[in-house]
Design a protein around this motif. Structure first.
Motif, PDB file in Angstrom:
ATOM      1  N   SER A  27      10.838  41.216  10.602  1.00 35.90           N
ATOM      2  CA  SER A  27      10.886  42.135   9.329  1.00 35.90           C
ATOM      3  C   SER A  27       9.471  42.712   9.013  1.00 35.90           C
ATOM      4  CB  SER A  27      11.304  41.420   8.314  1.00 35.90           C
ATOM      5  OG  SER A  27      12.890  41.142   8.641  1.00 35.90           O
ATOM      6  N   LYS A  42       8.525  53.963   8.123  1.00 31.11           N
ATOM      7  CA  LYS A  42       9.837  53.492   7.543  1.00 31.11           C
ATOM      8  C   LYS A  42      10.882  54.146   8.081  1.00 31.11           C
ATOM      9  CE  LYS A  42      11.990  51.569   3.265  1.00 31.11           C
ATOM     10  NZ  LYS A  42      11.728  51.199   2.022  1.00 31.11           N
ATOM     11  N   GLY A  46      13.053  51.693  10.050  1.00 32.31           N
ATOM     12  CA  GLY A  46      14.065  51.041   9.045  1.00 32.31           C
ATOM     13  C   GLY A  46      15.493  50.940   9.297  1.00 32.31           C
ATOM     14  N   GLU A  50      14.108  45.480   8.660  1.00 27.86           N
ATOM     15  CA  GLU A  50      13.863  45.559   7.422  1.00 27.86           C
ATOM     16  C   GLU A  50      12.297  45.917   7.143  1.00 27.86           C
ATOM     17  OE1 GLU A  50      14.426  43.136   3.094  1.00 27.86           O
ATOM     18  OE2 GLU A  50      15.330  42.347   5.076  1.00 27.86           O
ATOM     19  N   LEU A  52       9.361  47.103   4.464  1.00 25.32           N
ATOM     20  CA  LEU A  52       8.735  47.242   3.004  1.00 25.32           C
ATOM     21  C   LEU A  52       7.487  48.016   2.972  1.00 25.32           C
ATOM     22  CD1 LEU A  52       8.727  46.957  -0.239  1.00 25.32           C
ATOM     23  CD2 LEU A  52       7.649  44.866   0.203  1.00 25.32           C
ATOM     24  N   GLU A  74      13.300  37.748  -0.131  1.00 22.01           N
ATOM     25  CA  GLU A  74      13.829  37.905   1.454  1.00 22.01           C
ATOM     26  C   GLU A  74      12.372  38.215   2.226  1.00 22.01           C
ATOM     27  OE1 GLU A  74      14.888  40.059  -1.110  1.00 22.01           O
ATOM     28  OE2 GLU A  74      14.712  42.081  -0.077  1.00 22.01           O
ATOM     29  N   LEU A  75      11.423  38.799   1.611  1.00 18.15           N
ATOM     30  CA  LEU A  75      10.066  38.991   2.456  1.00 18.15           C
ATOM     31  C   LEU A  75       9.210  38.383   2.078  1.00 18.15           C
ATOM     32  CD1 LEU A  75      10.235  42.739   2.767  1.00 18.15           C
ATOM     33  CD2 LEU A  75      10.849  41.298   4.692  1.00 18.15           C
TER      34      LEU A  75
END
Ligand SMILES: NC(=O)C1=CN([C@@H]2O[C@H](COP(=O)(O)OP(=O)(O)OC[C@H]3O[C@@H](n4cnc5c(N)ncnc54)[C@H](OP(=O)(O)O)[C@@H]3O)[C@@H](O)[C@H]2O)C=CC1
Ligand SMILES: O=CCS(=O)(=O)O
Length: 251
Positions: A27, A42, A46, A50, A52, A74-75
């Motif tokens: 991620s 992304k 993506g 995942e 961001l 989650e990150l």
């Protein structure tokens, strides 16, 4: 899945590293100032991992701290911080340089790097064994050359900061590495010459510089070593780049 946060992911080493980590399923938290490039990355990555993206100037300590504080749960447990954002300016001799260019290098390569590191340290320590900070230094941090002035000095800071961090992080499991590349063909020289494409092309013509993917591979290698191994410094040059002898000023 492990999580990598990469600064300066809009170009060069950072973007190549994002692709390398994504290929292994990590991620990603990707940062840079150019939002459209972050968005393109992304779009590219993506679907498989995942991603961001954070439009962030590393020189802005408050914005960096806020972005890291507000990472989604989650990150939040970052495994690897790649402190890559940086630049050189003003290839001319020190006595001909605008002071503003020196400040920009110091603010980005030193202040920006410590801003991000300071914000991420609690999260990396919480991750513990297997976590790492990979700082992108340079051969310019060890080897002087004409026009290296403040750029080389900022990279010497990066190297020593990493060693000192290691002392304080003893027992946390967090590793710190200075990867010090030599000549690599990225947008680096275009930035250094303030957009002189011909100068950038000329520098890389007729030789075989490192490519961004070469350094991305080293970054990924360091990040995925067994937990008990810490590479302190990794200096990587093109085979066709070596040193020159001292020069002497004569009457
Ligand atoms: N290419 C080379 O020969 C070598 C480069 N290095 C180092 O490698 C690192 C990456 O450079 P490289 O990939 O070559 O060069 P690029 O110019 O291709 O990439 C630099 C990256 O840094 C980001 N960046 C610059 N300033 C800021 C800022 N204030 N805030 C956030 N991001 C910033 C840029 O993003 P954006 O503009 O979107 O903000 C861009 O993504 C740098 O630290 C450089 O000093 C080290 C040795 C050799
Ligand atoms: O850090 C960049 C490599 S060099 O231009 O200093 O050799």
């Amino acid at each position: 899945m492990p999580i990598a946060m990469i600064t300066g992911a809009t170009s060069g080493f950072g973007r190549a590293a994002a692709r390398r980590f994504a290929a292994a399923g990590w991620s990603l938290i990707l940062t840079g100032r150019r939002s459209e490039r972050l968005e393109a990355l992304k779009q590219e990555l993506g679907d498989s991992v995942e991603v961001l993206t954070l439009t962030l100037d590393v020189r802005d300590a408050e914005a960096v701290a806020r972005a890291v504080e507000t990472l989604p749960d989650e990150l939040g447990q970052v495994t690897c911080l790649v402190n890559n954002a940086g630049l050189a300016l003003a290839p001319q001799p020190a006595q001909e340089v605008d002071l503003a260019d020196w400040h920009t290098m110091i603010d980005t390569n030193i202040t920006g790097l410590v801003n991000v590191t300071h914000a991420l340290l609690p999260r990396l320590i919480a991750t513990g064994a297997g976590a790492s900070i990979i700082n992108i230094g340079s051969v310019a941090g060890s080897w002087p050359y004409p026009g290296g002035h403040v750029y080389g000095a900022t990279k010497a800071f990066v190297e020593q900061f990493g060693y000192n961090l290691r002392c304080d992080l003893k027992g946390t499991g967090v590793r710190v590495t200075d990867i010090a590349p030599g000549m690599a063909e990225t947008e680096f020289t275009l930035v250094r010459t303030k957009g002189d494409q011909a100068a950038s092309d000329a520098l890389y013509r007729g030789t075989t510089p490192l490519q961004a993917e070469d350094i991305a591979e080293q970054i990924f290698h360091v990040a995925t070593l067994p937990d008990h191994i810490n590479i302190n410094r990794l200096e990587v040059m093109p085979t066709r780049q070596t040193w020159s002898p001292f020069t002497i000023d004569r009457d």
